[in-house]
Motif scaffolding. Sequence first.
Motif, PDB file in Angstrom:
ATOM      1  N   ARG A 116       0.848  -1.214   0.000  1.00 12.20           N
ATOM      2  CA  ARG A 116       0.000   0.000   0.000  1.00 12.20           C
ATOM      3  C   ARG A 116       0.870   1.247   0.000  1.00 12.20           C
ATOM      4  N   LYS A 117       1.949   1.214   0.776  1.00 11.69           N
ATOM      5  CA  LYS A 117       2.864   2.371   0.811  1.00 11.69           C
ATOM      6  C   LYS A 117       3.487   2.587  -0.562  1.00 11.69           C
ATOM      7  N   GLN A 118       3.839   1.480  -1.223  1.00 10.32           N
ATOM      8  CA  GLN A 118       4.449   1.571  -2.554  1.00 10.32           C
ATOM      9  C   GLN A 118       3.466   2.117  -3.583  1.00 10.32           C
ATOM     10  N   GLN A 119       2.155   1.930  -3.272  1.00  8.28           N
ATOM     11  CA  GLN A 119       1.091   2.295  -4.227  1.00  8.28           C
ATOM     12  C   GLN A 119       1.180   1.463  -5.505  1.00  8.28           C
ATOM     13  N   GLU A 120       1.738   0.267  -5.368  1.00 12.15           N
ATOM     14  CA  GLU A 120       1.702  -0.678  -6.492  1.00 12.15           C
ATOM     15  C   GLU A 120       2.138  -2.060  -6.008  1.00 12.15           C
ATOM     16  N   GLY A 121       1.789  -3.058  -6.797  1.00 10.42           N
ATOM     17  CA  GLY A 121       2.166  -4.423  -6.463  1.00 10.42           C
ATOM     18  C   GLY A 121       1.188  -5.396  -7.112  1.00 10.42           C
ATOM     19  N   THR A 122       1.604  -6.662  -7.118  1.00 13.32           N
ATOM     20  CA  THR A 122       0.731  -7.698  -7.675  1.00 13.32           C
ATOM     21  C   THR A 122       0.686  -8.866  -6.704  1.00 13.32           C
ATOM     22  N   ARG A 156      -9.621  -7.762  -4.723  1.00 12.64           N
ATOM     23  CA  ARG A 156      -9.287  -7.032  -5.964  1.00 12.64           C
ATOM     24  C   ARG A 156      -9.941  -5.644  -5.962  1.00 12.64           C
ATOM     25  N   MET A 157     -11.200  -5.592  -5.516  1.00 13.41           N
ATOM     26  CA  MET A 157     -11.894  -4.293  -5.498  1.00 13.41           C
ATOM     27  C   MET A 157     -11.330  -3.392  -4.405  1.00 13.41           C
ATOM     28  N   GLU A 158     -11.048  -3.986  -3.225  1.00 14.84           N
ATOM     29  CA  GLU A 158     -10.531  -3.171  -2.107  1.00 14.84           C
ATOM     30  C   GLU A 158      -9.173  -2.556  -2.432  1.00 14.84           C
ATOM     31  N   ILE A 164      -2.943  -1.985  -6.565  1.00 14.00           N
ATOM     32  CA  ILE A 164      -2.420  -3.344  -6.334  1.00 14.00           C
ATOM     33  C   ILE A 164      -3.345  -4.325  -7.054  1.00 14.00           C
ATOM     34  N   LYS A 165      -2.729  -5.164  -7.890  1.00 15.23           N
ATOM     35  CA  LYS A 165      -3.529  -6.104  -8.687  1.00 15.23           C
ATOM     36  C   LYS A 165      -3.640  -7.447  -7.957  1.00 15.23           C
ATOM     37  N   VAL A 166      -4.761  -8.120  -8.160  1.00 12.17           N
ATOM     38  CA  VAL A 166      -4.942  -9.466  -7.594  1.00 12.17           C
ATOM     39  C   VAL A 166      -5.263 -10.417  -8.750  1.00 12.17           C
ATOM     40  N   VAL A 167      -4.405 -11.418  -8.912  1.00 13.32           N
ATOM     41  CA  VAL A 167      -4.546 -12.369 -10.017  1.00 13.32           C
ATOM     42  C   VAL A 167      -4.730 -13.770  -9.428  1.00 13.32           C
ATOM     43  N   VAL A 168      -5.709 -14.490  -9.937  1.00 12.65           N
ATOM     44  CA  VAL A 168      -5.934 -15.863  -9.452  1.00 12.65           C
ATOM     45  C   VAL A 168      -5.517 -16.856 -10.535  1.00 12.65           C
ATOM     46  N   ILE A 169      -4.725 -17.842 -10.122  1.00  9.47           N
ATOM     47  CA  ILE A 169      -4.265 -18.888 -11.046  1.00  9.47           C
ATOM     48  C   ILE A 169      -5.007 -20.173 -10.699  1.00  9.47           C
ATOM     49  N   ARG A 170      -5.583 -20.778 -11.720  1.00  6.74           N
ATOM     50  CA  ARG A 170      -6.333 -22.022 -11.502  1.00  6.74           C
ATOM     51  C   ARG A 170      -5.676 -23.146 -12.301  1.00  6.74           C
ATOM     52  N   PRO A 171      -4.708 -23.837 -11.675  1.00  6.66           N
ATOM     53  CA  PRO A 171      -4.063 -24.928 -12.419  1.00  6.66           C
ATOM     54  C   PRO A 171      -4.967 -26.163 -12.488  1.00  6.66           C
TER      55      PRO A 171
END
Length: 268
Positions: A116-122, A156-158, A164-171
Amino acid sequence: MHKVIFITGISSGFGKCTAEYLTQNGQVVYGTSRKSIESNNQINILKADVTDLASIKAAVETVLKKEGRIDVLINNAGMGISGPVEYASAEDIKVQMDTNFTGMVNVIHSVLPAMRKQQEGTIINISSIGGLMGLPFQGFYSASKYAIEGLSEALRMELKPFHIKVVVIRPGDFYTSFTSNRKIDGHLNENNPYEAQFLKTLSVIETDEKGGMKPDYLARKLGKIIGLKHPRSHYVIATAEQKLAVILKRLLPDSFFSGILGSHYGIK
Ligand SMILES: NC(=O)c1ccc[n+]([C@@H]2O[C@H](COP(=O)([O-])OP(=O)(O)OC[C@H]3O[C@@H](n4cnc5c(N)ncnc54)[C@H](OP(=O)(O)O)[C@@H]3O)[C@@H](O)[C@H]2O)c1
């Protein structure tokens, strides 16, 4: 420029392959294991257990002290418990949910203040196709992955205002140590009414996994996703047949889809 990547569960399988692949491609990787493992190939290994918040917080602190930031969190650590739902012990249900779900939450809680401090991330959460359809005799595993799906959607919305992005991987099925690490639950013996069916289904599950894709395929996919400016919110990484099952699950009436899935697992 390189990214600082924090991965949970790098002693085997997806975590190990991904850590190696990303390191070879110039990223700075920190990974956790519950075991004491020697760091090699420039992968920085930190001893931590996702079910122990203090150990995860300490691992994250170590990374932040050295690097000043965490660009990507890959929530990978996980395990599977198999057995009939009716006979599952409270203790095993807790281990399943604590590792796959609450453990993931522990890591997210530990990393988010810095991101959050960085204002970016995944944040990349490893779910499963089992998080989109309930798998017979893997009921609590599926439940843990469905929980990840719901949490990721909300998160993801919050996190949107903080970039900050939220990605879901479904193997789908991959051949890793997941199969040998699987815990069998359910007091199985000849008096258990599920015994014969469970063993039949377990053999299909294990055959699918052992014939599954190699984890380095998933590592390469993750490498690509990390490099994208605008990754999708979720990816199914699986065989064509398993991808079709995901589509059919959405399109077909429940009773029809359950019939197809059940018959794949030898359930009449
Ligand atoms: N293989 C598949 O077919 C498949 C399919 C769909 C989804 N997935 C998911 O992919 C992820 C990785 O699984 P994998 O196939 O690579 O299995 P794996 O080879 O068994 O690796 C699991 C990793 O998780 C770590 N781990 C387990 N419990 C942990 C805990 N309490 N704290 C910290 N680390 C823990 C293990 O590390 P230590 O034992 O060293 O701590 C290990 O490095 C899991 O979330 C799994 O559900 C796998």
